[in-house]
Motif scaffolding. Structure first.
Motif, PDB file in Angstrom:
ATOM      1  N   ASP A   1       0.825  -1.161  -0.073  1.00  0.00           N
ATOM      2  CA  ASP A   1       0.087   0.005   0.108  1.00  0.00           C
ATOM      3  C   ASP A   1       0.785   1.182  -0.056  1.00  0.00           C
ATOM      4  O   ASP A   1       2.041   1.223   0.378  1.00  0.00           O
ATOM      5  CB  ASP A   1      -0.982  -0.185   1.311  1.00  0.00           C
ATOM      6  CG  ASP A   1      -2.088   0.965   1.319  1.00  0.00           C
ATOM      7  OD1 ASP A   1      -1.669   2.230   1.588  1.00  0.00           O
ATOM      8  OD2 ASP A   1      -3.037   0.740   1.033  1.00  0.00           O
ATOM      9  N   ARG A   2       0.449   2.172  -0.587  1.00  0.00           N
ATOM     10  CA  ARG A   2       1.194   3.593  -0.639  1.00  0.00           C
ATOM     11  C   ARG A   2       1.297   4.207   0.836  1.00  0.00           C
ATOM     12  O   ARG A   2       2.244   5.082   0.819  1.00  0.00           O
ATOM     13  CB  ARG A   2       0.445   4.455  -1.609  1.00  0.00           C
ATOM     14  CG  ARG A   2      -1.015   4.916  -0.927  1.00  0.00           C
ATOM     15  CD  ARG A   2      -1.645   5.906  -2.050  1.00  0.00           C
ATOM     16  NE  ARG A   2      -3.075   6.106  -1.815  1.00  0.00           N
ATOM     17  CZ  ARG A   2      -3.895   7.063  -2.262  1.00  0.00           C
ATOM     18  NH1 ARG A   2      -3.077   7.794  -3.394  1.00  0.00           N
ATOM     19  NH2 ARG A   2      -5.093   7.016  -1.879  1.00  0.00           N
ATOM     20  N   GLY A   3       0.575   3.627   1.773  1.00  0.00           N
ATOM     21  CA  GLY A   3       0.735   4.188   3.135  1.00  0.00           C
ATOM     22  C   GLY A   3       2.088   3.626   3.834  1.00  0.00           C
ATOM     23  O   GLY A   3       2.367   4.069   5.058  1.00  0.00           O
ATOM     24  N   ARG A   4       2.768   2.476   3.472  1.00  0.00           N
ATOM     25  CA  ARG A   4       3.663   1.937   4.182  1.00  0.00           C
ATOM     26  C   ARG A   4       4.738   2.753   4.222  1.00  0.00           C
ATOM     27  O   ARG A   4       5.263   3.346   3.491  1.00  0.00           O
ATOM     28  CB  ARG A   4       4.013   0.406   3.484  1.00  0.00           C
ATOM     29  CG  ARG A   4       2.996  -0.602   3.363  1.00  0.00           C
ATOM     30  CD  ARG A   4       2.609  -0.969   4.827  1.00  0.00           C
ATOM     31  NE  ARG A   4       1.964  -2.224   4.991  1.00  0.00           N
ATOM     32  CZ  ARG A   4       0.694  -2.473   4.807  1.00  0.00           C
ATOM     33  NH1 ARG A   4      -0.193  -1.312   4.266  1.00  0.00           N
ATOM     34  NH2 ARG A   4       0.150  -3.625   4.658  1.00  0.00           N
ATOM     35  N   ASP A   5       5.578   2.595   5.511  1.00  0.00           N
ATOM     36  CA  ASP A   5       6.579   3.636   6.030  1.00  0.00           C
ATOM     37  C   ASP A   5       8.013   2.396   6.274  1.00  0.00           C
ATOM     38  O   ASP A   5       8.134   2.307   7.522  1.00  0.00           O
ATOM     39  CB  ASP A   5       6.267   4.282   7.233  1.00  0.00           C
ATOM     40  CG  ASP A   5       7.300   5.035   7.417  1.00  0.00           C
ATOM     41  OD1 ASP A   5       8.322   5.409   6.692  1.00  0.00           O
ATOM     42  OD2 ASP A   5       7.469   5.808   8.746  1.00  0.00           O
ATOM     43  N   TYR A   6       8.364   1.821   5.190  1.00  0.00           N
ATOM     44  CA  TYR A   6       9.263   0.867   5.526  1.00  0.00           C
ATOM     45  C   TYR A   6      10.876   1.735   5.730  1.00  0.00           C
ATOM     46  O   TYR A   6      11.377   1.104   6.341  1.00  0.00           O
ATOM     47  CB  TYR A   6       9.698   0.111   4.082  1.00  0.00           C
ATOM     48  CG  TYR A   6       8.371  -0.996   4.136  1.00  0.00           C
ATOM     49  CD1 TYR A   6       8.028  -1.473   5.092  1.00  0.00           C
ATOM     50  CD2 TYR A   6       7.929  -1.162   2.786  1.00  0.00           C
ATOM     51  CE1 TYR A   6       6.858  -2.671   5.063  1.00  0.00           C
ATOM     52  CE2 TYR A   6       6.730  -2.035   2.611  1.00  0.00           C
ATOM     53  CZ  TYR A   6       6.364  -2.642   3.668  1.00  0.00           C
ATOM     54  OH  TYR A   6       5.423  -3.728   3.630  1.00  0.00           O
ATOM     55  N   ARG A   7      10.844   2.827   5.417  1.00  0.00           N
ATOM     56  CA  ARG A   7      12.179   3.657   5.898  1.00  0.00           C
ATOM     57  C   ARG A   7      12.244   3.485   7.298  1.00  0.00           C
ATOM     58  O   ARG A   7      13.256   3.377   8.018  1.00  0.00           O
ATOM     59  CB  ARG A   7      12.033   5.267   5.341  1.00  0.00           C
ATOM     60  CG  ARG A   7      13.326   5.937   5.606  1.00  0.00           C
ATOM     61  CD  ARG A   7      13.166   7.316   5.314  1.00  0.00           C
ATOM     62  NE  ARG A   7      12.815   7.475   3.785  1.00  0.00           N
ATOM     63  CZ  ARG A   7      13.882   7.295   2.791  1.00  0.00           C
ATOM     64  NH1 ARG A   7      15.090   7.312   3.143  1.00  0.00           N
ATOM     65  NH2 ARG A   7      13.412   7.537   1.278  1.00  0.00           N
ATOM     66  N   THR A   8      11.336   4.090   8.118  1.00  0.00           N
ATOM     67  CA  THR A   8      11.216   4.055   9.604  1.00  0.00           C
ATOM     68  C   THR A   8      11.719   2.734  10.211  1.00  0.00           C
ATOM     69  O   THR A   8      12.199   2.375  11.104  1.00  0.00           O
ATOM     70  CB  THR A   8       9.908   4.648  10.221  1.00  0.00           C
ATOM     71  OG1 THR A   8       9.720   6.072   9.640  1.00  0.00           O
ATOM     72  CG2 THR A   8       9.936   4.462  11.736  1.00  0.00           C
ATOM     73  N   LEU A   9      10.813   1.731   9.414  1.00  0.00           N
ATOM     74  CA  LEU A   9      11.131   0.321  10.134  1.00  0.00           C
ATOM     75  C   LEU A   9      12.468   0.043   9.807  1.00  0.00           C
ATOM     76  O   LEU A   9      12.916  -0.645  10.745  1.00  0.00           O
ATOM     77  CB  LEU A   9      10.163  -0.655   9.365  1.00  0.00           C
ATOM     78  CG  LEU A   9      10.198  -2.050   9.748  1.00  0.00           C
ATOM     79  CD1 LEU A   9       9.897  -2.351  11.253  1.00  0.00           C
ATOM     80  CD2 LEU A   9       9.257  -2.963   8.935  1.00  0.00           C
ATOM     81  N   PHE A  10      13.205   0.277   8.684  1.00  0.00           N
ATOM     82  CA  PHE A  10      14.437  -0.171   8.477  1.00  0.00           C
ATOM     83  C   PHE A  10      15.206   0.680   9.428  1.00  0.00           C
ATOM     84  O   PHE A  10      16.396  -0.184   9.979  1.00  0.00           O
ATOM     85  CB  PHE A  10      14.792   0.316   6.990  1.00  0.00           C
ATOM     86  CG  PHE A  10      14.139  -0.753   5.952  1.00  0.00           C
ATOM     87  CD1 PHE A  10      13.642  -1.787   6.254  1.00  0.00           C
ATOM     88  CD2 PHE A  10      14.326  -0.206   4.527  1.00  0.00           C
ATOM     89  CE1 PHE A  10      13.081  -2.675   5.075  1.00  0.00           C
ATOM     90  CE2 PHE A  10      13.907  -0.967   3.631  1.00  0.00           C
ATOM     91  CZ  PHE A  10      13.026  -2.537   3.910  1.00  0.00           C
TER      92      PHE A  10
END
Length: 299
Positions: free
Chosen positions: A138-147
């Motif tokens: 989804d366009r709302g995912r925030d994988y940068r913060t998770l990484f």
């Protein structure tokens, strides 16, 4: 011909055309998702049969967010595009005001409780041997913060998403990239996960709710970003653990805590499973929509 027409219209047309015979025999037209209802809404505004005489219900996901983030003229165009709809559902209470501000009257909107198939997403019988699992494109995912949260730790994260979701991001060495997987494999991953992680940005709708609730339905321990919309679905410390938007340090501390606390994971997973069955099932969602159609005289 179809591609040319749909490109110029700006929305899908083919399914509305193929559905005319069925629509003539139906009591109501239900559009999944809102883009599929644009052509029907236009036909109703132009009084084109058979859609002119058929109530139209839009099951929307992105409409409020699209309106909120659009320029004034684009907002007016979106409101006009869907002005032929009798009922527009959405998945978070605060979206109602966004739609109303765009000119969509409150009596044409319905905040529904999103539900998942708790008969399909059931607990597994094998071990939960995946430490952390994140799924979604989804366009709302925030994988940068998770990484940023897992970088430099001994946490092991399994990630299921499209390559575009991580384009331009520095993927840590302790992240296992799986790409996209079939539905049955996805369910099995949820059943094997000790913690299902759903990091998102703040959007109007509860982005990530499908994965979070499907994981909950399998009895997994769920950790989500505590957006305004997602807080309508999960309660911190009861059915999930919530982290503030963009808080990488908060994510790191929480994931380490959950990794080392199997009792907390089990308690959260059990509560989440009960909530999915009793409050967030697809049966309940569709019953809510059907009852509203009857109440409003659409059927």
């Amino acid at each position: 011909m179809r591609d040319v027409i749909e490109h110029r219209a700006g929305f899908p047309v083919e399914r509305a055309l193929r559905g005319t015979a069925a629509a003539a025999r139906s009591d109501v037209v239900l559009a999944l998702l809102e883009q599929q209802g644009a052509a029907v809404s236009t036909a109703r505004r132009w009084r084109l049969p058979p859609y002119a005489s058929k109530p139209l219900v839009l099951f929307s996901v992105w409409l409020a967010e699209d309106i909120r983030s659009a320029a004034p003229e684009a907002r007016r165009q979106l409101a006009k595009r869907y002005s032929g709809a009798d009922l527009i559902t959405h998945m978070s209470v605060h979206e109602t005001e966004i739609l109303e501000d765009a000119g969509i009257s409150r009596d044409r909107t319905l905040p529904v409780t999103f539900g998942v198939n708790d008969d399909y997403y059931t607990p597994g019988t094998g071990p939960r041997d995946i430490e952390l699992l994140a799924v979604g494109q989804d366009r709302g995912r925030d994988y940068r913060t998770l990484f940023d949260a897992v970088r430099g730790t001994d946490l092991v994260l399994t990630l299921v998403c499209a390559p575009a979701n991580v384009a331009g991001l520095d993927v840590p060495d302790n992240v296992r990239m799986m790409g996209l997987v079939p539905l049955a494999d996805y369910r099995e991953l949820l059943r094997r996960a000790r913690v299902v992680v759903v990091p998102t940005h703040e959007l109007a709708y509860p982005t990530g709710q499908s994965v979070a609730l499907e994981a909950a339905s399998t009895g997994a321990c769920v950790a989500v970003t505590g957006t305004q919309a997602m807080r309508e679905y999960f309660e911190d410390g009861t059915t999930a653990r919530l982290v503030d938007v963009g808080d990488a340090e908060g994510w790191r501390q929480l994931l380490l805590e959950l990794r080392d606390d199997p009792a907390q994971r089990a308690a959260l997973g059990a509560s989440a499973r009960v909530a999915a069955q009793t409050r967030f099932s697809a049966r309940g969602m569709w019953a809510e929509i059907a009852a509203s159609c009857v109440e409003r005289g659409l059927v």
